[in-house]
Design a protein around this motif. Structure first.
Motif, PDB file in Angstrom:
ATOM      1  N   VAL A 466      81.628 -35.761  38.545  1.00  0.00           N
ATOM      2  CA  VAL A 466      81.346 -36.845  39.989  1.00  0.00           C
ATOM      3  C   VAL A 466      79.330 -36.601  39.221  1.00  0.00           C
ATOM      4  N   LYS A 467      79.253 -36.127  38.936  1.00  0.00           N
ATOM      5  CA  LYS A 467      77.475 -35.526  37.887  1.00  0.00           C
ATOM      6  C   LYS A 467      77.284 -36.892  37.635  1.00  0.00           C
ATOM      7  N   LYS A 468      79.006 -36.816  36.278  1.00  0.00           N
ATOM      8  CA  LYS A 468      79.008 -37.491  34.893  1.00  0.00           C
ATOM      9  C   LYS A 468      78.658 -39.647  36.011  1.00  0.00           C
ATOM     10  N   ARG A 469      79.256 -39.655  36.622  1.00  0.00           N
ATOM     11  CA  ARG A 469      79.487 -40.730  36.849  1.00  0.00           C
ATOM     12  C   ARG A 469      78.046 -41.239  38.219  1.00  0.00           C
ATOM     13  N   GLY A 470      77.552 -40.600  38.160  1.00  0.00           N
ATOM     14  CA  GLY A 470      76.640 -40.969  38.866  1.00  0.00           C
ATOM     15  C   GLY A 470      75.686 -40.414  40.742  1.00  0.00           C
ATOM     16  N   VAL A 471      77.090 -39.799  41.187  1.00  0.00           N
ATOM     17  CA  VAL A 471      76.984 -40.033  42.769  1.00  0.00           C
ATOM     18  C   VAL A 471      76.367 -38.618  43.326  1.00  0.00           C
ATOM     19  N   ASN A 472      75.566 -39.188  44.442  1.00  0.00           N
ATOM     20  CA  ASN A 472      74.457 -38.845  44.722  1.00  0.00           C
ATOM     21  C   ASN A 472      75.056 -37.171  45.539  1.00  0.00           C
ATOM     22  N   ILE A 473      73.964 -36.326  45.012  1.00  0.00           N
ATOM     23  CA  ILE A 473      75.412 -35.086  45.325  1.00  0.00           C
ATOM     24  C   ILE A 473      74.226 -34.829  46.514  1.00  0.00           C
ATOM     25  N   LEU A 474      74.063 -34.310  47.464  1.00  0.00           N
ATOM     26  CA  LEU A 474      73.342 -34.007  47.932  1.00  0.00           C
ATOM     27  C   LEU A 474      73.324 -32.375  49.333  1.00  0.00           C
ATOM     28  N   LEU A 475      73.233 -31.096  48.204  1.00  0.00           N
ATOM     29  CA  LEU A 475      73.665 -29.884  48.311  1.00  0.00           C
ATOM     30  C   LEU A 475      72.553 -29.463  49.697  1.00  0.00           C
ATOM     31  N   ASN A 476      72.633 -28.775  50.466  1.00  0.00           N
ATOM     32  CA  ASN A 476      71.978 -28.069  51.504  1.00  0.00           C
ATOM     33  C   ASN A 476      71.686 -28.788  53.316  1.00  0.00           C
ATOM     34  N   THR A 477      73.042 -29.464  53.028  1.00  0.00           N
ATOM     35  CA  THR A 477      72.430 -31.207  53.871  1.00  0.00           C
ATOM     36  C   THR A 477      73.960 -31.318  55.153  1.00  0.00           C
ATOM     37  N   ARG A 478      73.409 -30.945  55.856  1.00  0.00           N
ATOM     38  CA  ARG A 478      74.446 -31.231  56.477  1.00  0.00           C
ATOM     39  C   ARG A 478      74.803 -33.049  57.814  1.00  0.00           C
ATOM     40  N   ALA A 479      76.046 -33.602  56.890  1.00  0.00           N
ATOM     41  CA  ALA A 479      75.631 -34.893  57.295  1.00  0.00           C
ATOM     42  C   ALA A 479      75.987 -34.344  59.043  1.00  0.00           C
ATOM     43  N   ASP A 480      75.476 -35.672  59.249  1.00  0.00           N
ATOM     44  CA  ASP A 480      75.583 -35.770  61.185  1.00  0.00           C
ATOM     45  C   ASP A 480      75.931 -37.266  61.940  1.00  0.00           C
ATOM     46  N   ARG A 481      76.694 -37.539  62.679  1.00  0.00           N
ATOM     47  CA  ARG A 481      76.329 -39.027  63.309  1.00  0.00           C
ATOM     48  C   ARG A 481      75.520 -39.611  63.328  1.00  0.00           C
ATOM     49  N   ALA A 482      74.671 -38.707  63.246  1.00  0.00           N
ATOM     50  CA  ALA A 482      72.824 -40.112  63.894  1.00  0.00           C
ATOM     51  C   ALA A 482      72.422 -40.084  62.348  1.00  0.00           C
ATOM     52  N   LEU A 483      72.786 -39.180  61.157  1.00  0.00           N
ATOM     53  CA  LEU A 483      71.897 -39.802  59.858  1.00  0.00           C
ATOM     54  C   LEU A 483      72.754 -41.139  59.289  1.00  0.00           C
ATOM     55  N   LEU A 484      74.699 -41.037  59.343  1.00  0.00           N
ATOM     56  CA  LEU A 484      75.325 -41.894  58.796  1.00  0.00           C
ATOM     57  C   LEU A 484      74.958 -42.718  59.697  1.00  0.00           C
ATOM     58  N   GLU A 485      75.091 -43.198  60.769  1.00  0.00           N
ATOM     59  CA  GLU A 485      74.530 -44.359  61.362  1.00  0.00           C
ATOM     60  C   GLU A 485      73.286 -45.056  60.710  1.00  0.00           C
ATOM     61  N   GLU A 486      72.522 -44.608  60.946  1.00  0.00           N
ATOM     62  CA  GLU A 486      70.650 -44.375  59.983  1.00  0.00           C
ATOM     63  C   GLU A 486      71.257 -45.023  58.802  1.00  0.00           C
ATOM     64  N   ALA A 487      72.081 -44.738  58.029  1.00  0.00           N
ATOM     65  CA  ALA A 487      72.282 -44.624  56.521  1.00  0.00           C
ATOM     66  C   ALA A 487      72.778 -46.323  56.647  1.00  0.00           C
ATOM     67  N   ASP A 488      73.843 -46.320  57.933  1.00  0.00           N
ATOM     68  CA  ASP A 488      74.433 -47.807  57.745  1.00  0.00           C
ATOM     69  C   ASP A 488      75.704 -47.755  56.389  1.00  0.00           C
ATOM     70  N   TYR A 489      76.199 -46.742  55.593  1.00  0.00           N
ATOM     71  CA  TYR A 489      77.262 -46.480  54.843  1.00  0.00           C
ATOM     72  C   TYR A 489      78.025 -47.655  54.650  1.00  0.00           C
ATOM     73  N   ASP A 490      78.955 -48.670  54.252  1.00  0.00           N
ATOM     74  CA  ASP A 490      80.199 -49.401  54.727  1.00  0.00           C
ATOM     75  C   ASP A 490      81.840 -48.117  54.602  1.00  0.00           C
ATOM     76  N   ALA A 491      81.376 -47.024  54.581  1.00  0.00           N
ATOM     77  CA  ALA A 491      82.778 -46.396  54.151  1.00  0.00           C
ATOM     78  C   ALA A 491      81.992 -44.923  54.695  1.00  0.00           C
ATOM     79  N   VAL A 492      83.379 -44.384  54.907  1.00  0.00           N
ATOM     80  CA  VAL A 492      82.469 -42.690  54.884  1.00  0.00           C
ATOM     81  C   VAL A 492      84.222 -42.138  54.514  1.00  0.00           C
ATOM     82  N   ILE A 493      83.990 -41.138  54.248  1.00  0.00           N
ATOM     83  CA  ILE A 493      84.722 -40.306  54.079  1.00  0.00           C
ATOM     84  C   ILE A 493      84.516 -38.747  54.230  1.00  0.00           C
ATOM     85  N   VAL A 494      85.732 -38.289  55.001  1.00  0.00           N
ATOM     86  CA  VAL A 494      85.509 -36.766  55.519  1.00  0.00           C
ATOM     87  C   VAL A 494      86.397 -36.512  54.883  1.00  0.00           C
TER      88      VAL A 494
END
Length: 666
Positions: A466-494
């Motif tokens: 995942v690092k070699k593919r340039g995935v943006n990795i956010l550790l110590n970060t709890r994703a919640d609904r508000a955060l994802l809605e604000e970022a407006d992703y096309d798809a979310v994999i839970v």
């Protein structure tokens, strides 16, 4: 100047000429042993199909020097759905469709021929035969007479001739693992008092007759490899010293020998035949080294738990073998020789030795009192390679996509695989992990359990990818609904995983029972005797780990009749063996009804209750989905896909597969 890979691995990547005149040359010393596509890869007439060609071709593309295709005689004698070269079915002619693409990559092809002997299926219509008469799996085995030997010899010769007509560069004769010819070679199954029993010379007489007849039929240009047991791994069976004497007798007729072990006459040898995580690396190399030192003048190979190039190079350099064979590692990553050549060893997907690729949903064992084979699916997968078998069809089914912004919530195995695949599909991926480490459950237990080091390697592989593919990795970060809605992703994999199931047991909290997930790294805090409640794979492996860590008094309490009941058959046998070796007491059909100040109270199937002393109680009652957190993301994006344990509690295999599948759909 030599390429870097030849400087680093000079023995492993040197050519290997084979045959009386060196007429067949392997481009390197890394071969694929017989890997069966039973029930897959053949048409209705047992000829190789398009699926079969696509099953074997990746190993040629991936840089292996040789591969072997197994053919069973008689057809469907020991397995269902086997491949045939029969002339009346044009089987040999269809095989040229495989030879063309495989030979294009400079790969040597062998056809393995074996007869199931005492393992012939009772309803196959064929006689169940062996060197001697005995009872096997409840069925009477017939001692072969001269007519039987003539018939079997003809089967071998006819099939060898067809293999040559089919374009194979040679044949491999399976003389190990408890199949028919091994039954002659092994004192375990050969109790004859005539010219075919007793001494090494007599026990090799019929196997040698087959070799001689095949040589007379096909000549010396096609090569012959023997697959032999260096040990039966059973008391009274073939020893390495015995095997060497057999090899010296056979050498006149063969061009190469590779050394394996184990016998179907003893089910408990299966985890050595197909080594699990408890078996040391290259565990057959001691036997192959004896072959090398015996004066044999032909190449000697070794198979079994050889998963990396450094180990393979060392085995050859130290004179323990001339070549290595990698079956399950080649399944996990058919491109690993090329990745080694290219200096990309961190990109090799590691085998975790779960044996799912061999067992395919089979869970019954001869070591258990009750047969649970009715749970078998024969749905063969690889736990770490989502493309194995069914994956090729999935690649064909992929729809075109356009780049999208994708969020993956959870950095466990499922989430890492999903992020990797989504990036491969061209998407911009952000991975959210609430803790400080990636890996989910494997970030805890795999670091503390020595026999889980292959799973640790898988975790590190996925993190690297995942690092070699340039995935943006956010550790110590709890994703919640508000955060994802604000970022407006096309798809979310839970991929938020699961949590330990806490059973309702009186006294569980009051008397300090601990969950299995909380034991790792804190083993010294447990007081003996230790009782593990729950005899699934996790509970059993926790108990084994504690025994290896020095705990002497261990008990497993399991309410069903079986321990590790959902594990594959080979893994189950290995777990059962480790439990016996470490003196762990399994109490099956016992329900823990209360935890007390000094232990617990259990109820047997007949209603009788008894007290068990315990200094520490460890709870391993399974896993439940993280449903509340999972469901909080419903409809947060156009596509919301649940994977891994939060969708349905499963295994590393289901985590990998569900992660790949979800990302492939976007």
């Amino acid at each position: 100047m030599k390429p870097l890979y030849k400087q680093k691995y000079p023995h492993l990547f040197s050519p290997m000429p084979v045959g009386r005149k060196g007429q067949v040359v392997y481009k390197n010393r890394i071969l694929v042993p017989p890997v069966c596509s039973m029930g897959y890869g053949t048409d209705a007439h047992h000829r190789i199909s398009e699926d079969g060609i696509r099953f074997y071709t990746p190993w040629a593309q991936g840089g292996f020097a040789g591969l072997t295709v197994p053919v069973e005689i008689p057809l469907n004698g020991g397995h269902r759905g086997t491949m045939s070269l029969r002339d009346d079915l044009d089987g040999f002619a269809y095989m040229h469709n495989l030879q063309r693409p495989v030979h294009m990559y400079g790969v040597v092809t062998l056809c393995e021929i074996y007869h199931a002997g005492c393992c012939i299926l009772p309803d196959s219509g064929y006689p169940i035969i062996s060197a001697s008469s005995f009872i096997y799996n409840g069925h009477q085995v017939k001692e072969m007479d001269d007519k039987d030997m003539e018939d079997v010899l003809k089967l071998y010769v006819d099939t060898a001739v067809l293999a040559v007509r089919a374009g194979f560069d040679g044949i491999c004769l399976h003389y190990g693992h408890g199949w028919l010819i091994n039954n002659f070679l092994s004192p375990l199954s050969n109790h004859r008092t005539d010219n075919y029993g007793g001494s090494v010379e007599n026990r090799t007489r019929f196997p040698k007759m087959i070799l001689k007849a095949i040589r007379e039929a096909i000549g010396y240009y096609p090569i012959i490899e023997l697959r032999m047991n260096g040990s039966d791994k059973m008391e009274g069976g073939i020893s390495p010293e015995d095997a060497v004497q057999q090899a010296l007798i056979f050498e006149e007729y063969v061009d190469m020998i590779h050394v394996s072990c184990g016998t179907r006459l003893d089910a408990t040898s299966r985890p050595k035949m197909h080594p699990t995580c408890f078996v040391p690396d290259a565990h057959n190399a001691d036997a192959s080294e004896l072959f090398k030192k015996s004066g044999l003048k032909i190449p000697i190979g070794v198979v079994g738990a050889i998963s990396d190039a450094a180990l393979a190079e060392r085995l050859i350099a130290e004179g323990k073998c001339d070549y290595i064979l990698a079956a399950r590692q080649s399944v996990a990553d058919p491109f690993w020789p090329n990745k080694v050549r290219e200096g990309r060893e961190e990109d090799i997907r590691p085998c975790i030795r779960c044996d799912y690729c061999l067992d395919g949903g089979r869970r019954s064992s001869h070591t258990t009192e009750v047969n649970i084979s009715n749970t078998s699916t024969f749905d063969v997968h690889c736990s770490v390679n989502p493309h194995y078998r069914q994956g090729r069809h999935k690649l064909d089914a992929l729809l075109p996509t356009t780049p999208k912004r994708v969020a993956v919530v959870g950095g466990g195995i499922a989430g890492l695989q999903a992020a990797m695949t989504a990036a491969d599909r061209g998407h911009q991926v952000t991975l959210f992990e609430k803790s400080a480490r990636l890996g989910g459950q494997t970030a805890t237990y795999a670091d503390h359990i020595p026999f889980k080091r292959r799973i640790r390697a898988l975790r590190e592989y996925l993190i690297t990818q995942v690092k070699k593919r340039g995935v943006n990795i956010l550790l110590n970060t709890r994703a919640d609904r508000a955060l994802l809605e604000e970022a407006d992703y096309d798809a979310v994999i839970v991929a938020v995983g699961g949590k330990p199931r806490v059973p309702v047991i009186p006294g569980l909290k009051e008397h300090g029972a601990v969950m299995a997930w909380d034991v790792f790294g804190k083993e010294s805090s447990l007081k003996e005797p230790v009782v593990v409640v729950g005899g699934g794979a996790v509970g059993c492996e926790t108990a084994i780990h504690l025994a290896m860590a020095g705990k002497k008094n261990l008990t497993i309490v399991e309410m069903t009749p079986w321990i590790a009941s959902t594990s594959e058959i080979t893994e189950r046998m290995s777990i059962e063996e480790q439990i016996r070796l470490h003196g762990i007491e399994p109490l099956t059909e016992c329900l823990c009804v209360a935890i007390t100040e000094h232990g617990m109270r259990v109820r047997k199937k007949n209603g009788e209750e008894r007290e068990i002393e315990a200094g520490s109680v460890v709870i391993s009652a399974g896993t439940v989905e993280e449903r509340e957190e999972r469901d909080s993301f419903e409809d947060v994006a156009f596509d919301v896909l649940n994977i891994g344990d939060c969708a349905k509690v499963g295994t590393i295999r289901t985590a990998i597969e569900s992660g790949w599948d979800a990302a492939a759909r976007i």
